[in-house]
Design an enzyme around this catalytic site. Structure first.
Site, PDB file in Angstrom:
ATOM      1  CB  CYS A   1      19.934  35.236  71.586  1.00 43.86           C
ATOM      2  SG  CYS A   1      18.613  36.689  69.733  1.00 43.86           S
TER       3      CYS A   1
ATOM      4  CG  ASN B   1      18.062  45.407  66.126  1.00 48.15           C
ATOM      5  OD1 ASN B   1      19.367  46.051  65.555  1.00 48.15           O
ATOM      6  ND2 ASN B   1      17.919  46.065  66.899  1.00 48.15           N
ATOM      7  CB  ILE B   2      14.913  43.139  60.983  1.00 51.81           C
ATOM      8  CG1 ILE B   2      16.069  42.567  61.063  1.00 51.81           C
ATOM      9  CG2 ILE B   2      14.081  43.290  60.238  1.00 51.81           C
ATOM     10  CD1 ILE B   2      15.824  41.524  59.969  1.00 51.81           C
ATOM     11  CD  GLU B   3      13.233  47.582  66.922  1.00 51.35           C
ATOM     12  OE1 GLU B   3      12.755  48.522  67.153  1.00 51.35           O
ATOM     13  OE2 GLU B   3      14.210  47.474  68.044  1.00 51.35           O
TER      14      GLU B   3
ATOM     15  CB  CYS C   1      17.686  38.016  74.270  1.00 51.48           C
ATOM     16  SG  CYS C   1      16.925  37.497  72.563  1.00 51.48           S
TER      17      CYS C   1
ATOM     18  CD  GLU D   1      21.780  39.076  70.004  1.00 56.59           C
ATOM     19  OE1 GLU D   1      21.291  39.765  69.357  1.00 56.59           O
ATOM     20  OE2 GLU D   1      22.528  39.248  70.409  1.00 56.59           O
TER      21      GLU D   1
ATOM     22  CB  CYS E   1      18.073  38.835  68.548  1.00 59.60           C
ATOM     23  SG  CYS E   1      16.863  38.975  69.625  1.00 59.60           S
TER      24      CYS E   1
HETATM   25  N1  THU Z   1      18.082  42.892  70.285  1.00 62.77           N
HETATM   26  C1  THU Z   1      18.685  42.527  69.557  1.00 62.77           C
HETATM   27  O1  THU Z   1      19.355  42.264  68.320  1.00 62.77           O
HETATM   28  N2  THU Z   1      19.864  41.537  70.052  1.00 62.77           N
HETATM   29  C2  THU Z   1      19.432  40.340  71.761  1.00 62.77           C
HETATM   30  O2  THU Z   1      20.782  39.860  72.165  1.00 62.77           O
HETATM   31  C3  THU Z   1      18.960  41.074  72.666  1.00 62.77           C
HETATM   32  C4  THU Z   1      17.788  42.480  72.221  1.00 62.77           C
HETATM   33  C5  THU Z   1      17.134  43.792  70.127  1.00 62.77           C
HETATM   34  C6  THU Z   1      15.882  43.384  70.071  1.00 62.77           C
HETATM   35  C7  THU Z   1      15.611  45.074  69.474  1.00 62.77           C
HETATM   36  O3  THU Z   1      15.018  45.461  68.396  1.00 62.77           O
HETATM   37  C8  THU Z   1      15.492  45.909  70.799  1.00 62.77           C
HETATM   38  O4  THU Z   1      16.864  45.287  70.658  1.00 62.77           O
HETATM   39  C9  THU Z   1      15.632  46.290  71.932  1.00 62.77           C
HETATM   40  O5  THU Z   1      15.069  45.067  72.675  1.00 62.77           O
END
Ligand code: THU
Length: 139
Positions: free
Chosen positions: A97, A45-47, A94, A58, A56
């Site tokens: 995704c 994941n890259i915020e 999520c 995925e 996310c």
């Molecule tokens: N996140 C994912 O990488 N994949 C998902 O399917 C659900 C959420 C990440 C997004 C965010 O950076 C962190 O989890 C918290 O929500």
């Protein structure tokens, strides 16, 4: 999907977690996507400070694969948990995704959510995204 592939995919997802950029949630997710040809694409994941711009794990993996010409997939493994800790629970893809997976994978795609190589659950995409909206819906 045989156990050796599952092992490999889960290991790759756990490794991808280390590359997650999650300075806001501190929740690090790794994903590993297996192509029909047997290659593995990893993603974390890259915020973003503008939270909605976050990507996310995925989708990072899928977009990497699709942008390199891969469009057929057999499985994806996902592992997530608080930074600096092993996954405490299963981390499910999520809704966004699941939808993006549905664009490029068939309903029988194996989705593995893992806490470790020994502790995981396996679903099909159809189970996680029943009655989905897809290309066929707008034809
Ligand atoms: N996140 C994912 O990488 N994949 C998902 O399917 C659900 C959420 C990440 C997004 C965010 O950076 C962190 O989890 C918290 O929500």
């Amino acid at each position: 999907m045989d156990t050796a592939w599952k092992d490999k995919l889960i290991e790759a997802a756990l490794e991808a977690r280390k590359m997650a950029y999650a300075p806001y949630s501190h929740y690090c997710v790794g994903a590993a996507l297996l192509t029909r040809e047997g290659e593995i694409y990893q993603g974390g994941n890259i915020e973003n400070a503008s939270y909605g711009a976050t990507n996310c794990a995925e989708r990072t993996a899928i977009f990497k694969a699709v942008s390199e010409g891969r469009r057929q997939f057999r499985a994806i493994a996902v592992a997530g948990g608080l930074e600096g800790h092993a996954p405490g629970d299963y981390s499910y893809p999520c809704g966004i995704c699941r939808q993006v997976l549905g664009e490029f994978a068939k309903g029988d795609l194996a989705v593995i959510v893992a806490r470790s190589k020994e502790d995981y659950r396996e679903y099909t995409l159809d189970e996680l995204l029943p009655c989905g909206f897809g290309g066929g819906s707008i034809r």
